[in-house]
Design a protein around this motif. Structure first.
Motif, PDB file in Angstrom:
ATOM      1  N   THR A   1      37.558  39.701  -6.977  1.00  0.00           N
ATOM      2  CA  THR A   1      38.134  38.876  -8.040  1.00  0.00           C
ATOM      3  C   THR A   1      39.401  39.513  -8.612  1.00  0.00           C
ATOM      4  O   THR A   1      40.357  38.798  -8.915  1.00  0.00           O
ATOM      5  CB  THR A   1      37.115  38.601  -9.164  1.00  0.00           C
ATOM      6  OG1 THR A   1      36.557  39.835  -9.609  1.00  0.00           O
ATOM      7  CG2 THR A   1      36.005  37.689  -8.682  1.00  0.00           C
ATOM      8  N   ASP A   2      39.436  40.835  -8.724  1.00  0.00           N
ATOM      9  CA  ASP A   2      40.650  41.485  -9.224  1.00  0.00           C
ATOM     10  C   ASP A   2      41.803  41.351  -8.222  1.00  0.00           C
ATOM     11  O   ASP A   2      42.960  41.206  -8.608  1.00  0.00           O
ATOM     12  CB  ASP A   2      40.397  42.955  -9.576  1.00  0.00           C
ATOM     13  CG  ASP A   2      39.976  43.804  -8.387  1.00  0.00           C
ATOM     14  OD1 ASP A   2      39.193  43.319  -7.541  1.00  0.00           O
ATOM     15  OD2 ASP A   2      40.425  44.970  -8.293  1.00  0.00           O
ATOM     16  N   GLU A   3      41.483  41.365  -6.942  1.00  0.00           N
ATOM     17  CA  GLU A   3      42.484  41.174  -5.896  1.00  0.00           C
ATOM     18  C   GLU A   3      43.068  39.762  -5.981  1.00  0.00           C
ATOM     19  O   GLU A   3      44.293  39.569  -5.885  1.00  0.00           O
ATOM     20  CB  GLU A   3      41.817  41.400  -4.539  1.00  0.00           C
ATOM     21  CG  GLU A   3      42.674  41.203  -3.331  1.00  0.00           C
ATOM     22  CD  GLU A   3      41.879  41.381  -2.038  1.00  0.00           C
ATOM     23  OE1 GLU A   3      42.542  41.566  -1.001  1.00  0.00           O
ATOM     24  OE2 GLU A   3      40.628  41.327  -2.045  1.00  0.00           O
ATOM     25  N   LEU A   4      42.214  38.778  -6.207  1.00  0.00           N
ATOM     26  CA  LEU A   4      42.671  37.390  -6.325  1.00  0.00           C
ATOM     27  C   LEU A   4      43.519  37.184  -7.569  1.00  0.00           C
ATOM     28  O   LEU A   4      44.521  36.465  -7.530  1.00  0.00           O
ATOM     29  CB  LEU A   4      41.475  36.440  -6.328  1.00  0.00           C
ATOM     30  CG  LEU A   4      40.684  36.410  -5.030  1.00  0.00           C
ATOM     31  CD1 LEU A   4      39.362  35.702  -5.222  1.00  0.00           C
ATOM     32  CD2 LEU A   4      41.505  35.759  -3.928  1.00  0.00           C
ATOM     33  N   GLU A   5      43.133  37.813  -8.666  1.00  0.00           N
ATOM     34  CA  GLU A   5      43.916  37.714  -9.902  1.00  0.00           C
ATOM     35  C   GLU A   5      45.302  38.329  -9.693  1.00  0.00           C
ATOM     36  O   GLU A   5      46.305  37.778 -10.145  1.00  0.00           O
ATOM     37  CB  GLU A   5      43.184  38.414 -11.054  1.00  0.00           C
ATOM     38  CG  GLU A   5      43.834  38.213 -12.400  1.00  0.00           C
ATOM     39  CD  GLU A   5      43.984  36.754 -12.800  1.00  0.00           C
ATOM     40  OE1 GLU A   5      45.019  36.419 -13.410  1.00  0.00           O
ATOM     41  OE2 GLU A   5      43.088  35.940 -12.498  1.00  0.00           O
ATOM     42  N   ALA A   6      45.366  39.446  -8.979  1.00  0.00           N
ATOM     43  CA  ALA A   6      46.662  40.083  -8.684  1.00  0.00           C
ATOM     44  C   ALA A   6      47.520  39.171  -7.802  1.00  0.00           C
ATOM     45  O   ALA A   6      48.735  39.074  -8.003  1.00  0.00           O
ATOM     46  CB  ALA A   6      46.445  41.431  -8.004  1.00  0.00           C
ATOM     47  N   ILE A   7      46.897  38.505  -6.840  1.00  0.00           N
ATOM     48  CA  ILE A   7      47.629  37.564  -5.978  1.00  0.00           C
ATOM     49  C   ILE A   7      48.202  36.434  -6.817  1.00  0.00           C
ATOM     50  O   ILE A   7      49.387  36.096  -6.700  1.00  0.00           O
ATOM     51  CB  ILE A   7      46.707  37.012  -4.858  1.00  0.00           C
ATOM     52  CG1 ILE A   7      46.425  38.101  -3.819  1.00  0.00           C
ATOM     53  CG2 ILE A   7      47.318  35.769  -4.206  1.00  0.00           C
ATOM     54  CD1 ILE A   7      45.335  37.743  -2.810  1.00  0.00           C
ATOM     55  N   ARG A   8      47.375  35.845  -7.668  1.00  0.00           N
ATOM     56  CA  ARG A   8      47.838  34.733  -8.522  1.00  0.00           C
ATOM     57  C   ARG A   8      48.982  35.158  -9.433  1.00  0.00           C
ATOM     58  O   ARG A   8      49.974  34.435  -9.577  1.00  0.00           O
ATOM     59  CB  ARG A   8      46.682  34.180  -9.344  1.00  0.00           C
ATOM     60  CG  ARG A   8      45.688  33.380  -8.522  1.00  0.00           C
ATOM     61  CD  ARG A   8      44.583  32.789  -9.413  1.00  0.00           C
ATOM     62  NE  ARG A   8      43.646  32.015  -8.626  1.00  0.00           N
ATOM     63  CZ  ARG A   8      42.440  32.423  -8.270  1.00  0.00           C
ATOM     64  NH1 ARG A   8      42.000  33.633  -8.634  1.00  0.00           N
ATOM     65  NH2 ARG A   8      41.648  31.655  -7.554  1.00  0.00           N
TER      66      ARG A   8
END
Length: 176
Positions: free
Chosen positions: A117-124
């Motif tokens: 989830t932290d990886e996805l937030e960084a992508i967004r």
């Protein structure tokens, strides 16, 4: 909208998206030919596990799993997984791939695909700021116990804000 996207839109009215994704991949001719199967997928698409059989259909000249089957088993998963997670506001494309064979495979192989989830937030956040980015996802094909790596595949995935991407393509067409 592709044929598979149309099927998914219709099928998701009757079956959970993650179940439809799993069975749709496993039944699709393009993925079946790899000899791989999705064996587990989380409801949120953050985790997917595949199994690549060792059989006469994918053995090469020396009796190990054909490298093309290894790559084909892994190839479509990270991009389509990320498309499902990020949703319609993003454009996601495979950009490039590298495969590194570590040892001959003469047994059933497994691969796990994870997005945190932290990886996805960084992508967004990065896409919001830069409008388009590339990420690299690394996947290992291993034995069942995950203690032997047979190959490593690095995929470069392009991610863009959908509005930005459409405008970019429109400007490119006008320039031609």
């Amino acid at each position: 909208m592709s044929f598979y996207q149309q099927l998914a839109a219709i099928g998701s009215r009757f079956v959970s998206k993650h179940i439809l994704f799993k069975h749709g991949f496993n039944w699709s001719p393009m993925y079946r030919r790899s000899s791989a199967k999705i064996i587990d997928i989380s409801k949120d698409f953050l985790q997917i596990r595949i199994k690549l059989a060792y059989s006469y259909t994918n053995k090469n000249f020396v009796g190990s799993i054909f490298g093309g089957s290894m790559f084909a088993a892994v190839d479509p998963i990270p991009m389509t997984q990320l498309m499902q997670i990020l949703g319609e506001d993003y454009v996601v494309w495979d950009k490039s791939a590298e495969i590194y064979f570590k040892r001959p495979a003469r047994e059933v192989l497994f691969a796990d695909f994870h997005f945190r989830t932290d990886e996805l937030e960084a992508i967004r956040k990065k896409v919001s700021a830069e409008k388009e980015i590339d990420i690299i996802k690394t996947t290992h094909l291993t034995n069942k116990d995950k203690n032997t790596v047979f190959c490593e595949i690095r995929k470069t995935i392009y991610i863009a804000d959908k509005t930005f991407y459409k405008q970019k393509r429109k400007l490119k067409k006008q320039a031609v």
